[in-house]
Every structure is written in C-alpha cells, then in structure tokens.
Design a protein around this motif. Structure first.
Motif, PDB file in Angstrom:
ATOM      1  N   SER A   1       0.832  -1.206   0.000  1.00  0.00           N
ATOM      2  CA  SER A   1       0.000   0.000   0.000  1.00  0.00           C
ATOM      3  C   SER A   1       0.862   1.250   0.000  1.00  0.00           C
ATOM      4  CB  SER A   1      -0.921  -0.014   1.229  1.00  0.00           C
ATOM      5  OG  SER A   1      -1.673   1.178   1.307  1.00  0.00           O
ATOM      6  N   LYS A   2       1.898   1.231   0.821  1.00  0.00           N
ATOM      7  CA  LYS A   2       2.790   2.392   0.873  1.00  0.00           C
ATOM      8  C   LYS A   2       3.509   2.564  -0.453  1.00  0.00           C
ATOM      9  CE  LYS A   2       6.488   4.432   3.646  1.00  0.00           C
ATOM     10  NZ  LYS A   2       7.334   4.278   4.849  1.00  0.00           N
ATOM     11  N   HIS A   3       3.952   1.452  -1.021  1.00  0.00           N
ATOM     12  CA  HIS A   3       4.651   1.522  -2.308  1.00  0.00           C
ATOM     13  C   HIS A   3       3.732   2.051  -3.398  1.00  0.00           C
ATOM     14  CE1 HIS A   3       7.745   0.547  -5.216  1.00  0.00           C
ATOM     15  NE2 HIS A   3       6.869  -0.126  -5.933  1.00  0.00           N
ATOM     16  N   SER A   4       2.473   1.626  -3.366  1.00  0.00           N
ATOM     17  CA  SER A   4       1.505   2.116  -4.356  1.00  0.00           C
ATOM     18  C   SER A   4       1.304   3.613  -4.214  1.00  0.00           C
ATOM     19  CB  SER A   4       0.172   1.376  -4.188  1.00  0.00           C
ATOM     20  OG  SER A   4      -0.800   1.899  -5.068  1.00  0.00           O
ATOM     21  N   GLY A   5       1.133   4.060  -2.958  1.00  0.00           N
ATOM     22  CA  GLY A   5       0.977   5.492  -2.734  1.00  0.00           C
ATOM     23  C   GLY A   5       2.209   6.269  -3.141  1.00  0.00           C
ATOM     24  N   LEU A   6       3.389   5.716  -2.861  1.00  0.00           N
ATOM     25  CA  LEU A   6       4.627   6.401  -3.230  1.00  0.00           C
ATOM     26  C   LEU A   6       4.804   6.439  -4.745  1.00  0.00           C
ATOM     27  CD1 LEU A   6       7.103   5.041  -0.527  1.00  0.00           C
ATOM     28  CD2 LEU A   6       6.000   7.278  -0.625  1.00  0.00           C
ATOM     29  N   GLU A   7       4.330   5.388  -5.432  1.00  0.00           N
ATOM     30  CA  GLU A   7       4.399   5.417  -6.894  1.00  0.00           C
ATOM     31  C   GLU A   7       3.518   6.535  -7.458  1.00  0.00           C
ATOM     32  OE1 GLU A   7       3.359   1.556  -8.288  1.00  0.00           O
ATOM     33  OE2 GLU A   7       5.440   0.857  -8.338  1.00  0.00           O
ATOM     34  N   THR A   8       2.313   6.693  -6.861  1.00  0.00           N
ATOM     35  CA  THR A   8       1.437   7.786  -7.294  1.00  0.00           C
ATOM     36  C   THR A   8       2.101   9.132  -7.047  1.00  0.00           C
ATOM     37  OG1 THR A   8      -0.502   6.428  -6.751  1.00  0.00           O
ATOM     38  CG2 THR A   8      -0.849   8.788  -7.021  1.00  0.00           C
ATOM     39  N   LEU A   9       2.689   9.277  -5.869  1.00  0.00           N
ATOM     40  CA  LEU A   9       3.387  10.519  -5.539  1.00  0.00           C
ATOM     41  C   LEU A   9       4.592  10.724  -6.451  1.00  0.00           C
ATOM     42  CD1 LEU A   9       3.547  12.950  -3.667  1.00  0.00           C
ATOM     43  CD2 LEU A   9       4.863  11.560  -2.064  1.00  0.00           C
ATOM     44  N   GLU A  10       5.279   9.631  -6.784  1.00  0.00           N
ATOM     45  CA  GLU A  10       6.419   9.731  -7.693  1.00  0.00           C
ATOM     46  C   GLU A  10       5.961  10.196  -9.079  1.00  0.00           C
ATOM     47  OE1 GLU A  10      10.148   6.997  -9.337  1.00  0.00           O
ATOM     48  OE2 GLU A  10       8.414   6.067  -8.365  1.00  0.00           O
ATOM     49  N   GLY A  11       4.811   9.650  -9.527  1.00  0.00           N
ATOM     50  CA  GLY A  11       4.280  10.105 -10.809  1.00  0.00           C
ATOM     51  C   GLY A  11       3.933  11.581 -10.791  1.00  0.00           C
ATOM     52  N   ALA A  12       3.344  12.035  -9.666  1.00  0.00           N
ATOM     53  CA  ALA A  12       3.026  13.463  -9.548  1.00  0.00           C
ATOM     54  C   ALA A  12       4.300  14.295  -9.527  1.00  0.00           C
ATOM     55  CB  ALA A  12       2.205  13.705  -8.283  1.00  0.00           C
ATOM     56  N   ALA A  13       5.351  13.788  -8.845  1.00  0.00           N
ATOM     57  CA  ALA A  13       6.613  14.527  -8.813  1.00  0.00           C
ATOM     58  C   ALA A  13       7.229  14.610 -10.210  1.00  0.00           C
ATOM     59  CB  ALA A  13       7.581  13.853  -7.840  1.00  0.00           C
ATOM     60  N   GLU A  14       7.121  13.517 -10.978  1.00  0.00           N
ATOM     61  CA  GLU A  14       7.641  13.539 -12.343  1.00  0.00           C
ATOM     62  C   GLU A  14       6.823  14.462 -13.242  1.00  0.00           C
ATOM     63  OE1 GLU A  14      10.392  12.202 -13.459  1.00  0.00           O
ATOM     64  OE2 GLU A  14      10.872  11.349 -11.499  1.00  0.00           O
ATOM     65  N   SER A  15       5.568  14.728 -12.851  1.00  0.00           N
ATOM     66  CA  SER A  15       4.680  15.573 -13.660  1.00  0.00           C
ATOM     67  C   SER A  15       4.759  17.038 -13.278  1.00  0.00           C
ATOM     68  CB  SER A  15       3.224  15.085 -13.522  1.00  0.00           C
ATOM     69  OG  SER A  15       3.099  13.754 -13.958  1.00  0.00           O
ATOM     70  N   LEU A  16       5.649  17.381 -12.364  1.00  0.00           N
ATOM     71  CA  LEU A  16       5.829  18.800 -12.028  1.00  0.00           C
ATOM     72  C   LEU A  16       6.303  19.540 -13.276  1.00  0.00           C
ATOM     73  CD1 LEU A  16       7.532  18.507  -8.536  1.00  0.00           C
ATOM     74  CD2 LEU A  16       5.312  19.524  -9.002  1.00  0.00           C
ATOM     75  N   GLU A  17       5.502  20.502 -13.729  1.00  0.00           N
ATOM     76  CA  GLU A  17       5.790  21.139 -15.003  1.00  0.00           C
ATOM     77  C   GLU A  17       5.365  22.593 -14.920  1.00  0.00           C
ATOM     78  OE1 GLU A  17       5.848  22.511 -18.859  1.00  0.00           O
ATOM     79  OE2 GLU A  17       3.855  21.933 -18.164  1.00  0.00           O
ATOM     80  N   ALA A  18       6.320  23.478 -15.131  1.00  0.00           N
ATOM     81  CA  ALA A  18       6.091  24.904 -14.916  1.00  0.00           C
ATOM     82  C   ALA A  18       5.125  25.495 -15.942  1.00  0.00           C
ATOM     83  CB  ALA A  18       7.425  25.651 -14.951  1.00  0.00           C
ATOM     84  N   ASN A  19       5.316  25.180 -17.218  1.00  0.00           N
ATOM     85  CA  ASN A  19       4.471  25.789 -18.252  1.00  0.00           C
ATOM     86  C   ASN A  19       3.010  25.369 -18.117  1.00  0.00           C
ATOM     87  OD1 ASN A  19       6.536  27.237 -19.462  1.00  0.00           O
ATOM     88  ND2 ASN A  19       7.110  25.552 -20.808  1.00  0.00           N
ATOM     89  N   GLY A  20       2.802  24.070 -17.817  1.00  0.00           N
ATOM     90  CA  GLY A  20       1.425  23.619 -17.628  1.00  0.00           C
ATOM     91  C   GLY A  20       0.755  24.303 -16.459  1.00  0.00           C
ATOM     92  N   ASP A  21       1.491  24.478 -15.366  1.00  0.00           N
ATOM     93  CA  ASP A  21       0.923  25.168 -14.206  1.00  0.00           C
ATOM     94  C   ASP A  21       0.641  26.631 -14.521  1.00  0.00           C
ATOM     95  OD1 ASP A  21       0.884  22.947 -12.640  1.00  0.00           O
ATOM     96  OD2 ASP A  21       2.810  23.322 -11.689  1.00  0.00           O
ATOM     97  N   LYS A  22       1.523  27.224 -15.301  1.00  0.00           N
ATOM     98  CA  LYS A  22       1.293  28.621 -15.670  1.00  0.00           C
ATOM     99  C   LYS A  22       0.018  28.763 -16.497  1.00  0.00           C
ATOM    100  CE  LYS A  22       4.227  30.377 -18.589  1.00  0.00           C
ATOM    101  NZ  LYS A  22       5.465  30.980 -19.137  1.00  0.00           N
ATOM    102  N   GLN A  23      -0.212  27.821 -17.407  1.00  0.00           N
ATOM    103  CA  GLN A  23      -1.430  27.882 -18.213  1.00  0.00           C
ATOM    104  C   GLN A  23      -2.672  27.651 -17.357  1.00  0.00           C
ATOM    105  OE1 GLN A  23      -1.357  25.441 -21.676  1.00  0.00           O
ATOM    106  NE2 GLN A  23      -3.525  25.699 -22.128  1.00  0.00           N
TER     107      GLN A  23
END
Length: 734
Positions: free
Chosen positions: A304-326
């Motif tokens: 369960s922890k690994h699954s949650g960390l994978e989701t968080l890892e995906g969100a961390a990899e999706s950190l994107e400045a231009n998309g957030d600016k839009q």
C-alpha cells in the motif's frame, strides 16, 4: 558347595545390573524434566511474542493517530483554499497536486497502521495464545504417554532382573548338585580302591579258610557299596534335574535379555522421538501461520505504501512549470488577460483620430521613422546578446537545481552494529561545507541571472514601445499598410488560389464541413484524433486539382482524415483567419466575466474585418457550434474545439508568452463558438453563404457547391461548455 570367588562374582554381576538400571531410571527422570523445560520455554516464548505484538500494536495505533492528526492539521488548513481557488480537478497546479497526494499518502499510512494494530490485537496475538494453550494441552497428554512408556520399560527391566536372579539361582543349584555328584563318585571310587588293596595284601590261604573269610566280610562290603551307589544315583538324579532347570532358566534369561534390549532400543530410538513429535504436534505449523499472518500484514502495508509512493512519484515527475502557468491563467482569466486597449480621447471636438502624414509633418515623420529603425536595429542586437547571456545563466541555474542528489540509499546500508545514520549522512550532499558552497554559488548565479533578466525585459519593453511607434508611422506613411486579409492568397497552389478568389466559401472548407455534418457529428474525438496522413494528402491533392473528392453519398473516407484536411487548410493560410492587428483588442475581452459582454466586444472588434473574412468565420463557427451540441457523443465541447482550432485560427504574435497567450486565445475561440449568432451578422446584414443545420428543411447552404443533406440528425443536445483535462492534453499535442 559354591566357592567364595563365584559368590563374589555373582554379587558383582547383580550390582552392575542394578547400577545400569539405576542410570536408566535417572535418564528417564531427566527426560521428563527436559520435556518440562522445553514446554516452559515454549510457553514463555509465546508469552513474549504476545507481549511484543501487544506493545507493537500500541505503537502502531499511536503512530496512526499521530499521522492522522498531522494530515488533518494540514488538510484543514488547505481545504478552504483548495475549494475556493481550485474548483476543478484539472485546474490543480502540479505542486499542489504533489502536496495533496503527500497528505493523502500520510492518511493512507495512518489507516494502514491502524489496520496493522487491529490485526496484531485481534488476529496475531489470539493465534499465539491459542498456540500456547494447544501446546500445554498436547504436552500434558504427551507426558502421560511418556510416563506410561517409562513404567512399561521399568517393568521389562524388573522382569529381566527376576529372570536373571532365577537363572543365577538354578545355575548355582546345578553347580552344587554337580559337586555333590562328583563327591559321591569319588567316595565310590575310594571304596572300590580300598577293597582291591585288602585282597592284594592277604597271603594265600586254603580254600576253606578263604571261603570262611569271604563269608564273614561279604555282607559288610556289599552294604557299603550299595549305600554309596544309592547316594550316587540320588545325586545324579538331583544334578540332572538342577541342570535342566539351569538350562531352561538360562534360555529364559537370554530371551528376556533380548526382549529387554529390544524394548530399551525401541524406547530410546522410536518412543522418545514419537513423544517429542506429540509435544510438537501443530506447534511449528501454527507458529508458521501466525508469523505468515504478520508477514502478510506487513507486506500489504508495504505494498500500500509503495503504491501510494508510486502515485506521488508520478506526480513529482509531472511537475511542469508551463502547464501550471497555463492552468493558473485559465483559472484567473479576469486577472491575467490583457485589459482593453486605450482609445483616443478627443479634445474639444477634435475628430481626427489618426496621425497626420501631410506636409509639413511628413518629412519629420520620415526622419523619425528612420531614426526609430536605426535605434531598433541597435537595440535588438544588444538585447539578443543579453538574451543569450541570460539563457546561458538560466541553463546553469537549471543544472544546479536539477542535480540528482536525492538518492540516500547509502544511509540505509547499516551494519549489524546498528551504527548511527548521522555518521553516514554527514558525508552526503547535505553536509555543511558542501551545502554552504553550493548555496553560495547558486545565489550568486541567481543574482547575475536576475540582473540580466531585468536588463532584457527593460530592453524588450523599449523595443516594443519603439516598434509600436515605428509601425504606426510606417502605416501612416503608407509603407507597410495591408488592410485586406487575403485568405485566398493563402493557398500555395495556383489552381486553388484561382478557385478561392471567386468563391465566398472555399470548396475545401465547404466540402469538408458538409461531409462532417452529414456523417461525423457523433464521431468521438473529431478534430482531436489525428487521421491518416496518406489519406489527408490524397484528399488535399484532389482539392488542389480542382476536384471534390467528398462529393456524392460515399462514406468510405476516414472521418479523422477529413477533419485533418479542414484544419490543414486554415493552418496553411499565409495569414491566420484572425489578423494580428486585432489580436490585442480581441484578447482584452477575456477579462470580462460575462460571456455576453465578451460577445458584444468581439462583435465590435470584428466589424473592421473584410466581409469575405467575416463570411468564412460565420460559416465555420456556426458549424463548430452545431458540432459542439453533440459533445456527449463526440466528446468535443466548445472548449475542446477551441483548443483544436485556437492555434490554427489565431496565432500569437512574436514577443509574447506563447503559453499564457494561447490560454487566452482558447478562451476567446470558445466564446465565439458559443455566441457565434450574436457575434456575426445575419444574412440580411452580410450577404453570403450561411451554414444550415442538416435536416432542418432548408438547403444546406446557398453556395453553388452545396447539396441537400442525405440524413437527418437528432435534435441537438444541451451545449456543454466544460472541458476535460485529458482532452485538453491530447488536443494540445495535435
């Protein structure tokens, strides 16, 4: 009689046997004690396990509560902000998404550890208690069996002792009888020898004398011999009897000895092993199940922890400045959209709202235009150099902040001595000397970057201001004025250019729209999914040859390819459908919260465009509005269509932020699709072809290329103006 030596030997044999039996008896007692000790150790082990998991359950539940409090503290703090500012899931900025996932991961861990505590208390601990109870009960029963086996073994040993004593007694009697028999035989021999010597020593006598002597001695000799013979016979019989008893007793003793050895061997080799097996019956298997339950619980927590960390890892990899600016600019359209252009405010009835290029100011304007041109050339060169330096510095900063220093696996490589983590971690990236040096370098580089950024922005602002003046002077002088948006000249093929020059709606536009209206209103992903490039090229080449490959009732063309041809037409124009001259005026309306007010403002701005451009716009946006009414089937609401057509119909001028401006362009196109009937004039005010909904009873349009519709479409559904983040992402890649 038995000799003293033999008697002592018999006593030694009996004493040795008794010593051996005594040792066996002591062993049996120690065996029970050993089993008792093992049972006590087992019970103590199970009790320790219960106490351990009971304490671990308390720790887990305390940890769970602390995690829950930690998560709720920050969730409560951010909930109101999230609800107020980020109403739609697709508008959540990527850092905020990471923060939310981190808090959700903490809550998930809290629930998992609470579940772990519950499993310890209500599953694993009862298992150990049950094992302890079962082990005690089974040991008691096994001990009873063992005691009984020991008693049976002692009986066998006692029987052997009795048989051995009997054997010794009968053998002693046999030996004694044998001695007496030998003594009788000796007496007989002695008696016979005495008689012979007497005969030899006597002198010869007359027969009468000898006869008288023999007659006197004969009764005496015969009586003694008979008595000895009788005693010998008696002793012979006694010896035979005792010898037989001794032989039988020896046989019984040997049989008992073999049986006893067999019983002793069987007890030590088999019975003891069976008793221990009975004591262990189910213990190891039950303990295995209990520990596997613990492992399963822990592994599921880790999963369960690994699954949650994978989701968080995906969100961390999706950190994107231009998309957030839009997303930020889309969320706050009224804040980030450009304001309305400043209009000329005449003074005291002055109606002249344009620059005067007549004499005597014409020469001054020409000279000023040349000066501006020279100044702009110098400024652009200088600003380009500043931009290159700024970009190189920015690249250095990005290298600094993107260094992969996040692997701390070495900190968890502990030895068996459980050495402190601090000693390992102190040598890592975050050590004070290394960190201080890196921070100092980064701050120095950032300071230099912002110095260059400020210089670049100031230079660009000056260039923008001077360009605006230069362009207005040029326009006023008539050097680069171009008021007509020649859509027909946008085609690179001469045949198509000739064809478009005499038609209000180009054949390629009209034919593609007609085909989609007849067959593709419910096609999922229309204009968003790319078609076959080969078919797109074939259809485009046919139109350039003056043919209409979509004429007739055939429906054997790929719908996505037809949509691609239509987009390709507008993308291939030399000038976008919406001229750059009206870009700022149109974008300024995005700040208006009311869509109706936006529509009125857009209508006012578009009135200055040529009628041919307005006819094409009216035709196209009427079709897009009709298409959006089937958004439940084709998944293309006005916003998704705006994302597909925004970059094609209205290009962002150079020098503007493409990401933020494109968001405003998409919002503008969406407004035009929804309120096209308000923005564009009707047939009475603007003569030209009008898009008509197929199946409405009228002709499809009044263009000479039009044909009556072949199918009736269902009643239009309610227009959906929402947009989906997934559709947005896909559309932007088209």
């Amino acid at each position: 009689m038995t000799s003293p030596a033999k008697f002592r030997k018999d006593k030694e044999i009996v004493a040795e046997y008794e010593t051996q039996v005594k040792e066996i008896r002591a062993q049996l007692v120690e065996q029970l004690k050993c089993l008792d000790q093992q049972c006590e150790l087992r019970v103590q082990l199970l009790q320790d396990l219960q106490d351990f998991f009971r304490k671990k359950a308390e720790i887990e539940v305390d940890y769970s509560r602390n995690l829950e409090k930690l998560a709720e503290r920050f969730l409560t703090k951010t909930r109101s902000t999230k609800d107020h500012l980020l109403k739609k899931e697709q508008s959540i900025l990527s850092p905020v998404n990471c923060w939310n996932l981190l808090l959700l991961q903490v809550k998930r861990e809290s629930r998992d550890h609470a579940t772990l505590s519950d499993l310890y208390l209500n599953n694993i601990i009862p298992r150990f208690a049950q094992i302890s109870e079962d082990s005690g009960r089974l040991f008691k029963k096994s001990k009873e069996v063992g005691v009984q086996l020991q008693e049976d073994l002692m009986k066998v040993l006692n029987e052997l002792y009795t048989v051995m004593k009997t054997y010794h007694m009968y053998n002693t009697d046999s030996i004694n009888a044998e001695s007496k028999l030998k003594e009788a035989e000796k007496q007989e021999e002695k008696q016979m020898g005495r008689s012979g010597r007497q005969d030899d020593r006597q002198t010869p006598r007359s027969p009468d004398t000898l006869a008288s002597i023999k007659s006197d001695e004969k009764p005496v000799r015969r009586s003694s011999v008979k008595k000895i013979e009788k005693m010998k016979e008696k002793r012979q019989a006694k010896y035979t009897e005792n010898k037989l008893k001794a032989i039988k007793a020896r046989n019984e003793y040997l049989l008992a000895l073999e049986a006893t050895n067999g019983c002793v061997f069987k007890y030590y080799i088999h019975d003891l092993s069976d008793i221990i097996d009975c004591c262990d019956l189910g213990y190891h298997a039950s303990l295995h199940r209990a520990l596997r339950t613990y492992l399963s619980a822990e592994q599921n927590v880790e999963t369960s922890k690994h699954s949650g960390l994978e989701t968080l890892e995906g969100a961390a990899e999706s950190l994107e400045a231009n998309g957030d600016k839009q997303k930020l600019m889309e969320t706050y359209n009224n804040v980030f959209c450009p304001p309305a252009r400043f209009d000329f405010q005449s003074h005291m009835g002055d109606t002249m709202g344009v620059m005067c290029a007549q004499q005597p100011v014409e020469g001054d304007l020409i000279q000023r235009c040349q000066q501006l041109q020279s100044r702009l050339s110098t400024l652009k060169i200088e600003n380009d150099e500043v931009k290159k330096t700024m970009e190189a510095t920015l690249s250095t900063i990005q290298d600094m902040v993107t260094v992969e220093d996040y692997d701390v696996s070495e900190c968890f490589h502990h030895s068996n001595s459980m050495e402190s983590v601090k000693s390992t971690f102190s040598e890592s990236y975050l050590s004070k000397p290394s960190l201080a040096k890196r921070r100092a370098n980064q701050q120095e580089t950032e300071q230099f970057y912002f110095t260059k950024l400020k210089e670049f922005l100031e230079g660009r602002n000056l260039i923008t201001k001077l360009e605006a003046k230069h362009d207005l002077i040029q326009k006023t002088l008539g050097e680069s004025q171009k008021t007509d948006c020649c859509l027909a000249s946008g085609r690179r093929n001469s045949s198509v250019r000739k064809q478009d020059s005499g038609e209000a709606i180009p054949l390629m536009v009209e034919s593609c729209i007609r085909f989609i209206s007849r067959h593709g209103l419910q096609h999922e992903g229309i204009f968003r999914v790319s078609g076959s490039q080969v078919e797109v090229n074939d259809i485009k080449n046919a139109f350039e040859r003056g043919e209409d490959p979509l004429a007739g009732d055939q429906n054997d063309h790929d719908m996505d390819s037809i949509a691609g041809v239509l987009k390709l037409y507008f993308r291939g124009l030399d000038h976008a459908l919406f001229p750059k001259e009206v870009f700022h005026d149109l974008i300024s309306c995005v700040s208006m919260e009311s869509l109706q007010e936006r529509a009125v403002h857009i209508k006012k701005v578009l009135q200055s465009l040529p009628s041919k451009t307005l006819i094409i716009m009216r035709y196209l946006f009427a079709f897009l509005n009709h298409l959006s009414q089937y958004s439940e089937e084709n998944m293309m609401d006005p916003y998704n269509l705006a994302i597909c057509f925004g970059p094609t119909l209205m290009s962002v001028p150079e020098g503007h932020d493409q990401v933020s401006c494109q968001a405003h362009v998409n919002e503008l196109i969406k407004t035009i699709i929804i309120h096209h009937d308000t923005i564009f004039p009707g047939p009475q005010d603007l003569q030209g072809p009008v898009y008509t909904i197929p199946g409405a009873g009228d002709d499809f349009c009044d263009s000479p290329h039009c044909e009556p519709p072949l199918v009736e479409e269902p009643a239009p559904e309610t227009i959906s103006v929402g947009h989906n983040s997934e559709d947005v992402t896909v559309a932007l890649t088209i």
